[in-house]
Design a protein around this motif. Structure first.
Motif, PDB file in Angstrom:
ATOM      1  N   HIS A   1       0.918  -1.248  -0.012  1.00  0.00           N
ATOM      2  CA  HIS A   1       0.128   0.064  -0.229  1.00  0.00           C
ATOM      3  C   HIS A   1       0.922   1.168  -0.096  1.00  0.00           C
ATOM      4  CE1 HIS A   1      -3.458   2.444   0.616  1.00  0.00           C
ATOM      5  NE2 HIS A   1      -2.774   2.945   2.002  1.00  0.00           N
ATOM      6  N   LEU A   2       1.863   1.435   0.908  1.00  0.00           N
ATOM      7  CA  LEU A   2       2.769   2.366   0.799  1.00  0.00           C
ATOM      8  C   LEU A   2       3.484   2.641  -0.323  1.00  0.00           C
ATOM      9  CD1 LEU A   2       4.618   4.589   2.637  1.00  0.00           C
ATOM     10  CD2 LEU A   2       6.122   2.679   3.237  1.00  0.00           C
ATOM     11  N   LEU A   3       4.144   1.686  -1.149  1.00  0.00           N
ATOM     12  CA  LEU A   3       4.771   1.650  -2.553  1.00  0.00           C
ATOM     13  C   LEU A   3       3.598   2.253  -3.492  1.00  0.00           C
ATOM     14  CD1 LEU A   3       6.740  -1.477  -2.355  1.00  0.00           C
ATOM     15  CD2 LEU A   3       7.643   0.760  -2.339  1.00  0.00           C
ATOM     16  N   ASP A   4       2.334   1.567  -3.595  1.00  0.00           N
ATOM     17  CA  ASP A   4       1.643   1.934  -4.243  1.00  0.00           C
ATOM     18  C   ASP A   4       1.144   3.579  -4.082  1.00  0.00           C
ATOM     19  OD1 ASP A   4       1.036  -0.388  -5.329  1.00  0.00           O
ATOM     20  OD2 ASP A   4      -0.845  -1.034  -4.182  1.00  0.00           O
ATOM     21  N   LEU A   5       1.059   4.199  -2.955  1.00  0.00           N
ATOM     22  CA  LEU A   5       0.953   5.721  -2.676  1.00  0.00           C
ATOM     23  C   LEU A   5       2.150   6.286  -3.288  1.00  0.00           C
ATOM     24  CD1 LEU A   5      -0.447   5.661   1.013  1.00  0.00           C
ATOM     25  CD2 LEU A   5      -1.938   6.227  -1.206  1.00  0.00           C
ATOM     26  N   LEU A   6       3.538   6.024  -2.880  1.00  0.00           N
ATOM     27  CA  LEU A   6       4.796   6.550  -3.257  1.00  0.00           C
ATOM     28  C   LEU A   6       4.640   6.501  -4.889  1.00  0.00           C
ATOM     29  CD1 LEU A   6       6.956   5.228  -0.669  1.00  0.00           C
ATOM     30  CD2 LEU A   6       6.001   7.506  -1.004  1.00  0.00           C
ATOM     31  N   ASP A   7       4.602   5.428  -5.590  1.00  0.00           N
ATOM     32  CA  ASP A   7       4.585   5.305  -7.096  1.00  0.00           C
ATOM     33  C   ASP A   7       3.625   5.916  -7.758  1.00  0.00           C
ATOM     34  OD1 ASP A   7       7.184   4.143  -7.200  1.00  0.00           O
ATOM     35  OD2 ASP A   7       6.431   1.996  -7.705  1.00  0.00           O
ATOM     36  N   GLY A   8       2.523   5.833  -7.138  1.00  0.00           N
ATOM     37  CA  GLY A   8       1.226   6.309  -7.648  1.00  0.00           C
ATOM     38  C   GLY A   8       1.484   7.976  -7.954  1.00  0.00           C
TER      39      GLY A   8
ATOM     40  N   TYR B   1       4.760  12.578 -13.586  1.00  0.00           N
ATOM     41  CA  TYR B   1       5.180  12.378 -14.849  1.00  0.00           C
ATOM     42  C   TYR B   1       4.140  12.670 -15.927  1.00  0.00           C
ATOM     43  CZ  TYR B   1       9.474   9.877 -13.309  1.00  0.00           C
ATOM     44  OH  TYR B   1      10.618   9.748 -12.784  1.00  0.00           O
ATOM     45  N   ALA B   2       2.652  12.173 -15.339  1.00  0.00           N
ATOM     46  CA  ALA B   2       1.539  12.623 -16.277  1.00  0.00           C
ATOM     47  C   ALA B   2       1.343  13.984 -16.545  1.00  0.00           C
ATOM     48  CB  ALA B   2       0.407  11.858 -15.687  1.00  0.00           C
ATOM     49  N   ASP B   3       1.610  14.683 -15.210  1.00  0.00           N
ATOM     50  CA  ASP B   3       1.557  16.337 -15.265  1.00  0.00           C
ATOM     51  C   ASP B   3       2.784  16.922 -16.196  1.00  0.00           C
ATOM     52  OD1 ASP B   3      -0.706  15.971 -13.394  1.00  0.00           O
ATOM     53  OD2 ASP B   3       0.947  16.392 -11.655  1.00  0.00           O
ATOM     54  N   LEU B   4       3.853  16.065 -16.357  1.00  0.00           N
ATOM     55  CA  LEU B   4       4.948  16.541 -17.151  1.00  0.00           C
ATOM     56  C   LEU B   4       4.643  16.227 -18.464  1.00  0.00           C
ATOM     57  CD1 LEU B   4       7.869  15.762 -14.678  1.00  0.00           C
ATOM     58  CD2 LEU B   4       6.890  18.038 -15.525  1.00  0.00           C
ATOM     59  N   GLY B   5       3.500  15.760 -18.701  1.00  0.00           N
ATOM     60  CA  GLY B   5       3.204  15.193 -20.311  1.00  0.00           C
ATOM     61  C   GLY B   5       3.741  13.822 -20.603  1.00  0.00           C
ATOM     62  N   LEU B   6       3.974  13.004 -19.691  1.00  0.00           N
ATOM     63  CA  LEU B   6       4.377  11.557 -19.755  1.00  0.00           C
ATOM     64  C   LEU B   6       3.576  10.472 -19.428  1.00  0.00           C
ATOM     65  CD1 LEU B   6       8.300  12.234 -19.065  1.00  0.00           C
ATOM     66  CD2 LEU B   6       7.388  12.092 -21.097  1.00  0.00           C
ATOM     67  N   PRO B   7       2.296  10.525 -19.565  1.00  0.00           N
ATOM     68  CA  PRO B   7       1.463   9.498 -19.195  1.00  0.00           C
ATOM     69  C   PRO B   7       2.036   8.273 -19.342  1.00  0.00           C
ATOM     70  CG  PRO B   7       0.606  10.286 -21.067  1.00  0.00           C
ATOM     71  CD  PRO B   7       1.799  11.249 -20.940  1.00  0.00           C
ATOM     72  N   GLY B   8       2.018   7.248 -18.596  1.00  0.00           N
ATOM     73  CA  GLY B   8       2.441   5.985 -18.393  1.00  0.00           C
ATOM     74  C   GLY B   8       3.741   5.739 -18.331  1.00  0.00           C
ATOM     75  N   PHE B   9       4.541   6.489 -18.022  1.00  0.00           N
ATOM     76  CA  PHE B   9       5.856   6.657 -17.644  1.00  0.00           C
ATOM     77  C   PHE B   9       5.997   6.080 -16.638  1.00  0.00           C
ATOM     78  CE2 PHE B   9      10.273   7.981 -16.435  1.00  0.00           C
ATOM     79  CZ  PHE B   9      10.796   7.752 -17.720  1.00  0.00           C
ATOM     80  N   ARG B  10       6.638   4.997 -16.230  1.00  0.00           N
ATOM     81  CA  ARG B  10       6.709   4.437 -14.919  1.00  0.00           C
ATOM     82  C   ARG B  10       8.022   5.066 -14.069  1.00  0.00           C
ATOM     83  NH1 ARG B  10       4.226  -0.886 -15.460  1.00  0.00           N
ATOM     84  NH2 ARG B  10       3.044  -0.935 -17.068  1.00  0.00           N
TER      85      ARG B  10
END
Length: 173
Positions: A17-24, A30-39
């Motif tokens: 859950h913690l990793l999901d919050l951090l990575d999410g 990244y999505a805000d920077l115009g890189l949707p889907g960038f992991r």
């Protein structure tokens, strides 16, 4: 009460859950920077490649602090996303990873984001009773010394490899 969130039996669930919050949230940056889907897991690999030049998956695993298997999976996904290419190394078992032009074009942005995330992580840790990164390092070291599988077997020998687990209630005759 065994189902309270701080119950050690829920440790894996709580860590996921913690990793999901951090990575999410980093993925949202990244999505805000115009890189949707960038992991988020791509950035350490690309920064390592920027520092090292083309490198083997084993070298990247060491540089990013993950297993060879995890690095291989990440690199395969990055290749599918057009961020790296793979070529045979000197040894037929080795594959050399090279960033694509697209990845090299992203590097200034990725370096800036990585620095911002590192600063944010340090500030996050300052709010905690002890640094999470230090605790994670200590936990990984403890598990290298004695894996969780062995720790379970220590308290329940019937769950050790070759042990006799109890028969599930529905399977009793």
């Amino acid at each position: 009460m065994p189902d309270e969130p701080s119950d050690p039996a829920l440790l894996g669930t709580r860590l996921r859950h913690l990793l999901d919050l951090l990575d999410g949230d980093v993925a949202a940056v990244y999505a805000d920077l115009g890189l949707p889907g960038f992991r988020p897991r791509y950035t350490p690999v690309l920064i390592a490649l920027d520092r090292l030049g083309p490198a083997s998956i084993r070298t990247l695993a060491g540089a990013t602090g993950v297993t060879h298997s995890a690095a291989s999976q990440t690199v395969a996904r990055m290749a599918a996303d057009g961020l790296v290419t793979l070529t045979p190394g000197v040894d037929a078992r080795q594959r050399v990873v090279t960033p694509t032009d697209r990845a090299r074009h992203l590097l200034p942005l990725l370096h800036a984001e990585y620095a911002a995330t590192a600063t944010a992580a340090r500030r996050f840790e300052a709010e905690l009773a002890y640094p999470l990164s230090r605790l994670v390092d200590e936990a990984l070291a403890a598990l290298r010394r004695r894996p969780m599988r062995q720790r379970v077997a220590d308290v329940a020998p019937q769950f050790a490899p070759g042990g006799q687990p109890p028969t599930p209630p529905g399977d009793r005759k």
